[in-house]
Design a protein around this motif. Structure first.
Motif, mmCIF file in Angstrom:
data_model
loop_
_atom_site.group_PDB
_atom_site.id
_atom_site.type_symbol
_atom_site.label_atom_id
_atom_site.label_comp_id
_atom_site.label_asym_id
_atom_site.label_seq_id
_atom_site.Cartn_x
_atom_site.Cartn_y
_atom_site.Cartn_z
ATOM 1 N N ALA A 1 13.827 24.395 33.637
ATOM 2 C CA ALA A 1 14.610 25.619 33.426
ATOM 3 C C ALA A 1 14.087 26.410 32.231
ATOM 4 C CB ALA A 1 16.069 25.245 33.199
ATOM 5 N N PRO A 2 13.889 27.716 32.401
ATOM 6 C CA PRO A 2 13.447 28.549 31.276
ATOM 7 C C PRO A 2 14.634 28.908 30.380
ATOM 8 C CG PRO A 2 13.643 29.880 33.271
ATOM 9 C CD PRO A 2 14.023 28.479 33.655
ATOM 10 N N ALA A 3 14.387 28.995 29.073
ATOM 11 C CA ALA A 3 15.457 29.404 28.148
ATOM 12 C C ALA A 3 15.727 30.901 28.287
ATOM 13 C CB ALA A 3 15.073 29.061 26.718
ATOM 14 N N GLY A 4 14.754 31.632 28.836
ATOM 15 C CA GLY A 4 14.979 33.055 29.123
ATOM 16 C C GLY A 4 14.254 33.997 28.185
ATOM 17 N N ARG A 5 14.348 35.287 28.521
ATOM 18 C CA ARG A 5 13.656 36.326 27.759
ATOM 19 C C ARG A 5 14.477 36.661 26.521
ATOM 20 N NH1 ARG A 5 11.011 40.205 32.270
ATOM 21 N NH2 ARG A 5 11.001 41.626 30.521
ATOM 22 N N LYS A 6 14.197 35.950 25.435
ATOM 23 C CA LYS A 6 14.932 36.146 24.181
ATOM 24 C C LYS A 6 13.959 36.109 23.016
ATOM 25 C CE LYS A 6 18.965 33.841 26.131
ATOM 26 N NZ LYS A 6 19.707 32.590 26.214
ATOM 27 N N PRO A 7 14.223 36.888 21.940
ATOM 28 C CA PRO A 7 13.356 36.822 20.755
ATOM 29 C C PRO A 7 13.311 35.393 20.221
ATOM 30 C CG PRO A 7 14.933 38.634 20.584
ATOM 31 C CD PRO A 7 15.335 37.828 21.771
ATOM 32 N N THR A 8 12.107 34.896 19.977
ATOM 33 C CA THR A 8 11.918 33.465 19.666
ATOM 34 C C THR A 8 11.125 33.252 18.385
ATOM 35 O OG1 THR A 8 11.964 32.959 22.038
ATOM 36 C CG2 THR A 8 10.982 31.300 20.609
ATOM 37 N N LEU A 9 11.578 32.281 17.591
ATOM 38 C CA LEU A 9 10.818 31.817 16.428
ATOM 39 C C LEU A 9 10.229 30.464 16.816
ATOM 40 C CD1 LEU A 9 10.128 32.249 13.383
ATOM 41 C CD2 LEU A 9 12.137 30.877 12.856
ATOM 42 N N ALA A 10 8.893 30.372 16.887
ATOM 43 C CA ALA A 10 8.224 29.126 17.295
ATOM 44 C C ALA A 10 7.600 28.463 16.076
ATOM 45 C CB ALA A 10 7.154 29.433 18.339
ATOM 46 N N ILE A 11 7.801 27.155 15.948
ATOM 47 C CA ILE A 11 7.316 26.435 14.760
ATOM 48 C C ILE A 11 6.461 25.245 15.176
ATOM 49 C CG2 ILE A 11 8.006 25.250 12.641
ATOM 50 C CD1 ILE A 11 10.736 26.696 12.868
ATOM 51 N N ASP A 12 5.230 25.220 14.663
ATOM 52 C CA ASP A 12 4.353 24.059 14.816
ATOM 53 C C ASP A 12 4.470 23.281 13.503
ATOM 54 O OD1 ASP A 12 2.460 22.203 15.358
ATOM 55 O OD2 ASP A 12 0.789 23.591 15.621
ATOM 56 N N PRO A 13 5.224 22.161 13.486
ATOM 57 C CA PRO A 13 5.533 21.502 12.208
ATOM 58 C C PRO A 13 4.348 20.781 11.583
ATOM 59 C CG PRO A 13 6.913 20.683 14.025
ATOM 60 C CD PRO A 13 5.771 21.433 14.623
ATOM 61 N N GLY A 14 4.438 20.558 10.272
ATOM 62 C CA GLY A 14 3.419 19.813 9.538
ATOM 63 C C GLY A 14 3.931 19.485 8.149
ATOM 64 N N PHE A 15 3.376 18.469 7.509
ATOM 65 C CA PHE A 15 3.777 18.105 6.149
ATOM 66 C C PHE A 15 2.913 18.841 5.130
ATOM 67 C CE2 PHE A 15 5.388 14.144 8.269
ATOM 68 C CZ PHE A 15 6.721 14.322 7.932
ATOM 69 N N ILE B 1 3.883 26.912 22.031
ATOM 70 C CA ILE B 1 5.139 26.149 21.920
ATOM 71 C C ILE B 1 6.336 27.073 22.182
ATOM 72 C CG2 ILE B 1 6.665 25.002 20.240
ATOM 73 C CD1 ILE B 1 4.007 23.827 18.995
ATOM 74 N N GLY B 2 6.301 28.268 21.598
ATOM 75 C CA GLY B 2 7.403 29.220 21.779
ATOM 76 C C GLY B 2 7.500 29.723 23.208
ATOM 77 N N ARG B 3 6.367 30.048 23.789
ATOM 78 C CA ARG B 3 6.370 30.608 25.144
ATOM 79 C C ARG B 3 6.784 29.583 26.189
ATOM 80 N NH1 ARG B 3 0.775 34.092 25.445
ATOM 81 N NH2 ARG B 3 1.517 36.024 24.495
ATOM 82 N N ARG B 4 6.434 28.303 25.963
ATOM 83 C CA ARG B 4 6.813 27.307 26.968
ATOM 84 C C ARG B 4 8.311 27.005 26.923
ATOM 85 N NH1 ARG B 4 3.440 21.938 25.936
ATOM 86 N NH2 ARG B 4 1.727 23.417 25.952
ATOM 87 N N LEU B 5 8.993 27.420 25.850
ATOM 88 C CA LEU B 5 10.461 27.349 25.838
ATOM 89 C C LEU B 5 11.040 28.543 26.609
ATOM 90 C CD1 LEU B 5 13.156 26.139 24.883
ATOM 91 C CD2 LEU B 5 12.913 27.444 22.767
ATOM 92 N N GLN B 6 10.467 29.733 26.376
ATOM 93 C CA GLN B 6 10.940 30.940 27.072
ATOM 94 C C GLN B 6 10.755 30.813 28.580
ATOM 95 O OE1 GLN B 6 8.555 33.991 25.139
ATOM 96 N NE2 GLN B 6 10.290 34.669 23.909
ATOM 97 N N ASP B 7 9.553 30.373 28.997
ATOM 98 C CA ASP B 7 9.263 30.219 30.430
ATOM 99 C C ASP B 7 8.158 29.176 30.613
ATOM 100 O OD1 ASP B 7 8.678 30.408 33.099
ATOM 101 O OD2 ASP B 7 8.635 32.586 33.169
ATOM 102 N N PRO B 8 8.540 27.912 30.878
ATOM 103 C CA PRO B 8 7.534 26.837 30.969
ATOM 104 C C PRO B 8 6.440 27.122 31.992
ATOM 105 C CG PRO B 8 9.762 25.949 31.110
ATOM 106 C CD PRO B 8 9.896 27.433 31.159
ATOM 107 N N LEU B 9 6.818 27.627 33.157
ATOM 108 C CA LEU B 9 5.847 27.849 34.237
ATOM 109 C C LEU B 9 4.769 28.835 33.817
ATOM 110 C CD1 LEU B 9 4.973 27.382 37.176
ATOM 111 C CD2 LEU B 9 6.529 29.196 37.858
ATOM 112 N N ALA B 10 5.177 29.967 33.252
ATOM 113 C CA ALA B 10 4.226 31.024 32.886
ATOM 114 C C ALA B 10 3.224 30.550 31.837
ATOM 115 C CB ALA B 10 4.980 32.245 32.359
#
Length: 451
Positions: free
Chosen positions: A50-64, A175-184
């Motif tokens: 399921a896609p989270a949908g077309r919404k403004p997204t903050l994507a974070i690639d974590p690291g120490f 990472i951010g885009r695959r939350l908005q729409d995994p398939l795309a």
């Protein structure tokens, strides 16, 4: 004695090796097909998550030490801004990071926060939770499986899309885009790098590639593609569209703006009538000239649908509100030479749910606070997790400790299970009970039936 020796020699030297090779080859072929079918099922479930949908997204690639790479994406997945923060390297930098995140959430009206599930994932998740307690806006925060993001970020596709961005920044965008729409987003990555499947490097590679490509194409055509936002990689999987035509569609869109109707596709270079016939039904146009362009109804059926609307005294844009009246129509009256009864039934079924995404409703796992490492797990705990891979002997589940736990096939449910895919699927959010924790071997045993 001579004949016995001859027969023995013939069997041991000629017949036996040949029979062994034949049986091994047959069993290998069977095992390959079993493994490929498991991979196909996992890939389908992952692509149709399921896609989270077309919404403004903050994507974070974590690291120490290297910090967290943050990117802001628009509601259509367009890259807007990059910012690095260092919340795990001292109080002063943590304070700066808090302010940066707050400013970005406020400035871009962020509705989704995607956090990669790699190194420092749980620590970053806890940091973001602290920040959100102090903000008025409450975006949905989700930990996203980042398998394959690094493959994408180093690929030609990513270099072409973001030539000026660093590898790690491209990874955060993925990472951010695959939350908005995994398939795309996932169609841009080789399926073998997505982190599902079993023994994939040992099976017939040609057959594996063919089956996985068929699965991706089937998923894309099942969901449909937004013609005005789709990447050329996604368009390539639409029935009838070659990489050259996909490039031309994107170039046409960039030059002349959004498509207003499906008919406009015929103006795209090298896209002829035959390709149009094959592809049109899978391409969607939101807010276009014709409301039918945002459905799976093929343009060949438009005239019949217009007649149906006329018979109900409704305009096309209000036809979808007809509900029960649509169901009670005598469809036989509308059959033509080009449109038969099965096509009409499909069209009416589509009009009952116009433009609706066939994928399931979006849901996400809430990992338990205080559980960040394998050492935090204790036998008997009941946790929420996400299924990351399904194999013939069970399923692997991410419970937020950087190490997926295994639910053995015997722990899936109270009855005999022939195929784990009957019980769970990749991407599903489930509850599990911790049965065993082996810190030395980094193994976690889980159970669904006892949870």
């Amino acid at each position: 004695a001579f004949y016995q020796t001859m027969l023995k020699d013939a069997f041991n030297r000629l017949l036996k090796p040949s029979l062994i090779r034949e049986v091994r080859s047959d069993r290998k072929e069977y095992a390959d097909l079993e493994s490929i079918q498991t991979f196909e099922a996992n890939l389908r479930n992952l692509l149709l998550a399921a896609p989270a949908g077309r919404k403004p997204t903050l994507a974070i690639d974590p690291g120490f030490r290297t910090g967290c790479k943050m990117v802001v994406l628009s509601d259509t997945g367009k890259y807007l801004q990059y910012q690095a923060i260092f919340p795990h390297t001292g109080a002063e930098k943590r304070k700066q990071a808090v302010q940066t995140v707050k400013d970005l959430i406020r400035k871009y009206q962020i509705e989704l926060i995607a956090i990669g599930n790699g190194t420092a994932s749980r620590e970053t998740d806890q940091f973001i939770s602290e920040v959100l307690r102090e903000t008025k806006q409450q975006p949905i925060k989700v930990i996203v499986n980042e398998s394959g993001a690094s493959i994408y970020s180093a690929s030609d596709v990513a270099r072409e899309e973001f030539p000026d961005l660093d590898l790690t920044v491209r990874g955060a965008v993925s990472i951010g885009r695959r939350l908005q729409d995994p398939l795309a987003e996932l169609v841009k990555i080789d399926p073998k790098s997505i982190g599902v499947g079993q023994y994939q490097h040992d099976v017939n590679q040609k057959l594996l590639k063919q089956k996985l490509d068929e699965t991706v194409e089937s998923c894309v055509n099942y969901v449909g593609v937004d013609l005005n936002t789709a990447s050329k990689e996604l368009l390539t999987f639409v029935s009838g569209i070659s990489p050259t035509i996909a490039n031309n569609i994107v170039a046409y869109r960039n030059d002349r703006g959004a498509f207003n109707n499906r008919q406009e596709l015929l103006k795209v270079a090298k896209l002829g009538k035959k390709t149009y016939e094959q592809a049109a039904g899978f391409l969607r146009i939101r807010d276009g000239n014709n409301p039918l362009d945002n459905t799976a109804v093929h343009p060949e059926s438009y005239r019949v649908i217009e007649q149906i609307a006329k018979s109900l005294n409704l305009s096309l844009d209000r036809l979808t509100e007809a509900g029960e009246r649509l169901k009670s129509l005598e469809l036989k009256n509308f059959i033509t030479d080009g449109v038969g009864l099965p096509t009409l039934r499909d069209a009416i079924a589509e009009l009952e749910k116009p433009g609706r995404d066939p994928r399931e409703k979006f849901q996400y796992a809430t990992f338990k606070e205080g559980i960040a490492e394998i050492d935090d797990l204790k036998e008997g705990m009941v946790l929420e997790g996400v299924v990351t891979n399904v194999v013939n002997f069970g399923a692997f589940v991410d419970v937020g400790v950087h190490q997926d736990g295994l639910v053995h096939i015997s722990q899936l449910c109270d009855r005999f299970v022939a195929d784990p895919n009957e019980i769970v699927k990749v991407g599903e959010v489930i509850k599990v009970k911790v049965l065993e924790v082996n810190q030395k071997l980094k193994r976690v045993g889980l159970s669904i039936k006892q949870a």
